[in-house]
Scaffold this motif. Structure first.
Motif, PDB file in Angstrom:
ATOM      1  N   GLY A  17       0.728  -1.102   0.137  1.00 48.77           N
ATOM      2  CA  GLY A  17       0.154   0.075  -0.149  1.00 48.77           C
ATOM      3  C   GLY A  17       0.831   1.327  -0.021  1.00 48.77           C
ATOM      4  N   LEU A  18       2.114   1.099   0.578  1.00 48.58           N
ATOM      5  CA  LEU A  18       2.940   2.396   0.634  1.00 48.58           C
ATOM      6  C   LEU A  18       3.663   2.821  -0.734  1.00 48.58           C
ATOM      7  CD1 LEU A  18       4.668   1.833   4.080  1.00 48.58           C
ATOM      8  CD2 LEU A  18       3.092   3.926   3.380  1.00 48.58           C
ATOM      9  N   VAL A  19       3.781   1.750  -1.711  1.00 46.29           N
ATOM     10  CA  VAL A  19       4.334   1.958  -2.950  1.00 46.29           C
ATOM     11  C   VAL A  19       3.986   3.356  -3.803  1.00 46.29           C
ATOM     12  CG1 VAL A  19       4.528   1.088  -5.402  1.00 46.29           C
ATOM     13  CG2 VAL A  19       4.537  -0.556  -3.257  1.00 46.29           C
ATOM     14  N   PRO A  20       2.713   3.608  -3.945  1.00 53.17           N
ATOM     15  CA  PRO A  20       2.513   4.888  -4.591  1.00 53.17           C
ATOM     16  C   PRO A  20       2.987   6.080  -3.874  1.00 53.17           C
ATOM     17  CG  PRO A  20       0.490   3.690  -4.685  1.00 53.17           C
ATOM     18  CD  PRO A  20       1.507   2.919  -3.596  1.00 53.17           C
ATOM     19  N   SER A  21       2.731   6.141  -2.576  1.00 49.11           N
ATOM     20  CA  SER A  21       3.061   7.360  -1.889  1.00 49.11           C
ATOM     21  C   SER A  21       4.574   7.524  -1.650  1.00 49.11           C
ATOM     22  CB  SER A  21       2.414   7.416  -0.819  1.00 49.11           C
ATOM     23  OG  SER A  21       2.247   6.205   0.391  1.00 49.11           O
ATOM     24  N   SER A  22       5.022   6.111  -1.405  1.00 46.56           N
ATOM     25  CA  SER A  22       6.375   6.121  -1.060  1.00 46.56           C
ATOM     26  C   SER A  22       7.385   6.542  -2.325  1.00 46.56           C
ATOM     27  CB  SER A  22       7.026   4.915  -0.598  1.00 46.56           C
ATOM     28  OG  SER A  22       6.924   3.861  -1.664  1.00 46.56           O
ATOM     29  N   ARG A  23       6.861   6.669  -3.398  1.00 44.71           N
ATOM     30  CA  ARG A  23       7.657   7.086  -4.695  1.00 44.71           C
ATOM     31  C   ARG A  23       7.864   8.752  -4.670  1.00 44.71           C
ATOM     32  NH1 ARG A  23       4.983   2.759  -8.951  1.00 44.71           N
ATOM     33  NH2 ARG A  23       6.195   1.308  -8.485  1.00 44.71           N
ATOM     34  N   VAL A  24       6.813   9.223  -4.043  1.00 47.48           N
ATOM     35  CA  VAL A  24       6.654  10.657  -3.973  1.00 47.48           C
ATOM     36  C   VAL A  24       7.433  11.405  -2.708  1.00 47.48           C
ATOM     37  CG1 VAL A  24       5.330  12.874  -4.357  1.00 47.48           C
ATOM     38  CG2 VAL A  24       4.767  10.657  -5.308  1.00 47.48           C
ATOM     39  N   PHE A  25       7.233  10.501  -1.465  1.00 47.61           N
ATOM     40  CA  PHE A  25       7.735  11.120  -0.030  1.00 47.61           C
ATOM     41  C   PHE A  25       8.749  10.101   0.206  1.00 47.61           C
ATOM     42  CE2 PHE A  25       3.483  12.944  -0.544  1.00 47.61           C
ATOM     43  CZ  PHE A  25       3.870  14.462  -0.507  1.00 47.61           C
ATOM     44  N   TRP A  26       9.823  10.340   0.593  1.00 54.04           N
ATOM     45  CA  TRP A  26      10.994   9.629   1.020  1.00 54.04           C
ATOM     46  C   TRP A  26      10.819   9.014   2.228  1.00 54.04           C
ATOM     47  CZ3 TRP A  26      14.265   7.561  -2.540  1.00 54.04           C
ATOM     48  CH2 TRP A  26      14.480   8.132  -3.809  1.00 54.04           C
ATOM     49  N   GLY A  27      10.086   9.705   3.225  1.00 51.62           N
ATOM     50  CA  GLY A  27       9.966   9.024   4.497  1.00 51.62           C
ATOM     51  C   GLY A  27       9.125   8.000   4.670  1.00 51.62           C
ATOM     52  N   LEU A  28       8.077   7.983   3.471  1.00 53.14           N
ATOM     53  CA  LEU A  28       7.211   6.597   3.641  1.00 53.14           C
ATOM     54  C   LEU A  28       8.134   5.498   2.897  1.00 53.14           C
ATOM     55  CD1 LEU A  28       3.705   8.226   2.652  1.00 53.14           C
ATOM     56  CD2 LEU A  28       4.510   7.153   4.963  1.00 53.14           C
ATOM     57  N   LYS A  29       9.137   5.879   1.985  1.00 50.41           N
ATOM     58  CA  LYS A  29       9.685   4.724   1.326  1.00 50.41           C
ATOM     59  C   LYS A  29      10.761   4.173   2.648  1.00 50.41           C
ATOM     60  CE  LYS A  29      13.291   4.125  -2.138  1.00 50.41           C
ATOM     61  NZ  LYS A  29      13.998   4.631  -3.282  1.00 50.41           N
ATOM     62  N   ASP A  30      11.266   4.706   3.555  1.00 46.84           N
ATOM     63  CA  ASP A  30      11.964   4.090   4.534  1.00 46.84           C
ATOM     64  C   ASP A  30      10.896   3.384   5.558  1.00 46.84           C
ATOM     65  OD1 ASP A  30      13.969   3.657   6.370  1.00 46.84           O
ATOM     66  OD2 ASP A  30      13.575   5.267   7.924  1.00 46.84           O
TER      67      ASP A  30
ATOM     68  N   ALA B 170       2.504  11.846   8.704  1.00 45.83           N
ATOM     69  CA  ALA B 170       2.326  13.288   9.200  1.00 45.83           C
ATOM     70  C   ALA B 170       3.367  14.476   8.122  1.00 45.83           C
ATOM     71  CB  ALA B 170       3.194  13.539  10.526  1.00 45.83           C
ATOM     72  N   TRP B 171       4.440  14.017   7.703  1.00 47.20           N
ATOM     73  CA  TRP B 171       5.151  14.862   6.762  1.00 47.20           C
ATOM     74  C   TRP B 171       4.285  14.879   5.663  1.00 47.20           C
ATOM     75  CZ3 TRP B 171       9.209  12.808   3.150  1.00 47.20           C
ATOM     76  CH2 TRP B 171       9.894  13.845   2.498  1.00 47.20           C
TER      77      TRP B 171
ATOM     78  N   SER C 143       2.792  18.592   4.043  1.00 47.39           N
ATOM     79  CA  SER C 143       3.317  19.301   2.917  1.00 47.39           C
ATOM     80  C   SER C 143       1.994  19.524   2.133  1.00 47.39           C
ATOM     81  CB  SER C 143       4.168  18.177   1.939  1.00 47.39           C
ATOM     82  OG  SER C 143       3.229  17.047   1.795  1.00 47.39           O
ATOM     83  N   PHE C 144       0.981  18.889   2.331  1.00 48.96           N
ATOM     84  CA  PHE C 144      -0.400  19.437   1.495  1.00 48.96           C
ATOM     85  C   PHE C 144      -1.208  20.385   2.303  1.00 48.96           C
ATOM     86  CE2 PHE C 144       0.637  15.478  -0.779  1.00 48.96           C
ATOM     87  CZ  PHE C 144       0.418  15.872  -2.135  1.00 48.96           C
TER      88      PHE C 144
END
Length: 463
Positions: free
Chosen positions: A41-54, A116-117, A121-122
């Motif tokens: 589920g984190l794949v789409p948003s983690s490509r835009v926000f590096w914190g979610l990639k971690d 939260a980050w 940002s939005f």
């Protein structure tokens, strides 16, 4: 424009796997499934926000740890005496409650910190910021999650820890607490279940509020679409990463690990993973279609052959083959299916390696925007020169591994004649080279897949 959930539904479903208590380290909702759903589920948003990639990376690590625990439980319940089983269960429960708790807390903290980050940002102040002296909804849920995980593991560990400490006094006048561990486990389950339901309600309320924020979902979707338009290789890399990962897991699941003549990880599971990986690969039909068909055929044959092998070995000995025509017929049938499985696997491995070779020629290596026929010919020759020897070695290792597996599974149940008695004993000792060679083949095959993926990545390194 309709707002898409952008993976938040999968994250919510994955978090639902954490709320329930477990008993004796047995979890009816395995956490590793929830971790994989969250990572997906984190794949789409983690490509835009590096914190979610971690956060996605940490949940994958947590999934691996929980999967190891589940395999340990399978081993404990499959082949241990009652007394050993009790001690091993206590040890596994203690280790999972300490090591997994640490990684779970880190993963959850990173997840909600990344959310939260992203919300900040939005400009979603209602979910991020709060009046002076209080915490935002995201921060409160993050703290509640950490507290819940720690309390859950601490409470569920109490019966196991008490019984483990008391195990020293089993033969003394002290009471053996393990006789009452079922009651103790039942007593701690109710407060953990109540706390879990409260946490689950808070999580569901949070994500429903998030999903109903249409402006936020549209802004996130628009930013993700813009990212994909400027990075066309993202989807291609994700597709091949998943396909190659399934192929690697499938190869490892083909490793035979026997307990009482029963392979605890069926080759059928490995065949299904290999089939899924092949279907995701995609290539020219003349090389891809034979690989897909042979993978499907191998999966079916492996299931039938494995069942016949276990039924025969667990019911008969070698001497029965010469005493009964019915047993001899079953032995011949088992032999034929075993031989067919070996041949199908070798054909499938050849087609699979040819498919990987075709994918490398199509996607491997950086290419300039304008190419000609001479460039394509040089590129194909360069790929062949670099990878053909890897493919040949991989096939040789796979052939040896499959042959040893065939010998161990079927030749060891040889008719018990005087001339072949020592040969049969030799075949019984082939489990060790069978296991080691299968594991070596899986490791080398996985290494080859990493080289293939790295070569595909060179195509999009300048995006």
């Amino acid at each position: 424009m309709k707002a898409r959930p952008m993976g938040f539904v999968l994250i919510l479903i994955g978090l639902c796997f954490f709320f329930n208590p477990y008993m004796a380290a047995i979890d009816v909702l395995p956490d590793f499934i929830g971790c994989l759903l969250i990572a997906l589920g984190l794949v789409p948003s983690s490509r835009v926000f590096w914190g979610l990639k971690d956060a996605r990376r940490r949940f994958l690590i947590l999934a691996a740890l929980d999967a190891v625990k589940q395999l340990m439980l399978v081993f404990i319940f499959s082949n241990t005496a009652l007394g050993e089983q009790e001690v091993l269960l206590l040890i596994v429960a203690f280790l999972s409650a300490t090591v997994e708790t640490l990684f779970a807390v880190l993963a959850m903290h990173t997840l909600f910190g990344g959310l939260a980050w992203m919300l900040d940002s939005f400009g979603r102040k209602d979910l991020v910021t709060a009046p002076v002296g209080s915490r935002s909804r995201t921060e409160r849920l993050a703290r509640f999650t950490v507290i819940f995980i720690i309390l859950k593991e601490a409470l569920l560990l109490l019966p196991e820890f008490a019984a483990l400490l008391n195990s020293t006094y089993v033969y003394s006048n002290f009471v053996n607490l393990y006789d009452y561990i079922g009651l103790m486990r039942a007593l701690v389950i109710f407060p953990v279940l109540g706390l879990g339901i409260a946490w689950l309600c808070a999580v569901i309320s949070y994500f429903i509020r998030l999903l109903r924020d249409r402006d936020f979902m549209l802004d996130l979707q628009q930013q993700y679409t813009s990212y994909l338009s400027s990075h066309p290789g993202v989807r291609i890399m994700a597709r091949y990463f998943l396909a190659l990962l399934l192929l690697a897991f499938g190869a490892f699941f083909l490793t035979d690990f026997y307990l009482d003549f029963k392979n605890i990880i069926s080759d059928t599971v490995g065949g299904c993973l290999l089939l899924a990986g092949v279907l995701l690969l995609g290539a020219k039909k003349k090389v891809w279609l034979p690989a897909a068909v042979s993978a499907m055929l191998y999966t079916v044959i492996a299931a039938i052959s494995g069942a016949k092998s276990y039924n025969f070995v667990s019911s008969h000995i070698g001497a029965d083959i010469t005493r009964s025509e019915e047993v001899a017929a079953q032995y011949t049938e088992m032999w034929l299916f075993a031989l067919f499985e070996l041949l199908v696997f070798l054909a499938f491995l050849a087609f699979l390696l040819l498919t990987l070779r075709a994918i490398l020629i199509k996607w491997g290596g950086y290419r300039p925007e304008h190419t000609d026929a001479d460039f394509e010919e040089r590129h194909e020759r360069r790929i062949r020169d670099e990878f053909d020897w890897y493919f040949i070695k991989c096939y040789i290792f796979g052939f040896i591994s499959a042959l040893l597996s065939f010998l161990f599974d079927y030749i060891k149940t040889w008719p018990d004649t005087e001339k072949l008695r020592y040969f049969a004993r030799l075949m019984e000792a082939l489990w060790i080279p069978d296991f080691i060679m299968a594991l070596f083949f899986a490791v080398y095959f996985s290494y080859l897949l990493t080289l293939v993926f790295a070569k595909i990545g060179e195509r999009f390194q300048y995006e």
